[in-house]
Design a protein around this motif. Structure first.
Motif, short mmCIF file in Angstrom:
data_model
loop_
_atom_site.label_atom_id
_atom_site.label_comp_id
_atom_site.label_asym_id
_atom_site.label_seq_id
_atom_site.Cartn_x
_atom_site.Cartn_y
_atom_site.Cartn_z
N GLN A 1 34.45 43.35 52.83
CA GLN A 1 35.25 44.55 52.63
C GLN A 1 36.71 44.11 52.64
OE1 GLN A 1 35.37 47.58 55.71
NE2 GLN A 1 35.44 49.19 54.15
N GLN A 2 37.34 44.21 51.49
CA GLN A 2 38.67 43.62 51.34
C GLN A 2 39.79 44.44 51.93
OE1 GLN A 2 37.71 42.81 47.11
NE2 GLN A 2 38.46 40.73 47.49
N ALA A 3 39.55 45.72 52.18
CA ALA A 3 40.56 46.56 52.83
C ALA A 3 39.85 47.78 53.37
CB ALA A 3 41.66 46.96 51.86
N PRO A 4 40.38 48.35 54.45
CA PRO A 4 39.77 49.58 54.98
C PRO A 4 39.71 50.66 53.90
CG PRO A 4 41.38 48.70 56.51
CD PRO A 4 41.52 47.90 55.25
N GLY A 5 38.56 51.31 53.83
CA GLY A 5 38.40 52.36 52.83
C GLY A 5 37.86 51.89 51.50
N LYS A 6 37.91 50.57 51.27
CA LYS A 6 37.34 50.03 50.04
C LYS A 6 35.84 49.79 50.23
CE LYS A 6 39.42 47.38 47.23
NZ LYS A 6 40.04 46.23 46.52
#
Length: 114
Positions: free
Chosen positions: A39-44
């Motif tokens: 998961q490359q960023a929160p929310g992605k």
């Protein structure tokens, strides 16, 4: 119950390498497909990076082909992700997952600086 525990994340410069490990327990490991997600960023979205079947057949997302290698040791109930030539866009939380089940590890952070 199923337990998956990742380790090996950290901070590395672009072009460097890291090896992630996942210790598995609570199921018959040798017969199960295992996978690494990130998961490359929160929310992605959490996206599959690589997978390996019980007999060692591997599959990779195009973005990591030629740079990442997934492997497993069925004698130790371990799955690994060797990551070479890391790029800033590889920065993510990496998760180990049992096949397509709802069993995930807690994640390990990989940060690649440019």
């Amino acid at each position: 119950q199923v337990q998956l525990v990742e380790s090996g994340g950290g901070l590395v410069q672009a072009g460097g390498s890291l090896r992630l490990s996942c210790a598995a327990s609570g199921f018959i490991f040798r017969s199960q497909t295992m996978a690494w997600y990130r998961q490359q960023a929160p929310g992605k979205s959490t996206d599959r990076v690589a997978s390996i079947t019980g007999v060692g057949r591997t599959d990779y997302v195009d973005a990591v082909k030629g740079r990442f290698t997934i492997s497993r040791d069925n004698t130790k109930n371990m799955v690994y992700l060797q990551m070479n030539d890391l790029k800033p866009e590889d920065t993510a939380v990496y998760y180990c997952r049992l096949g397509y089940s709802e069993s995930w590890g807690q994640g390990t952070q990989v940060t690649v600086s440019s």
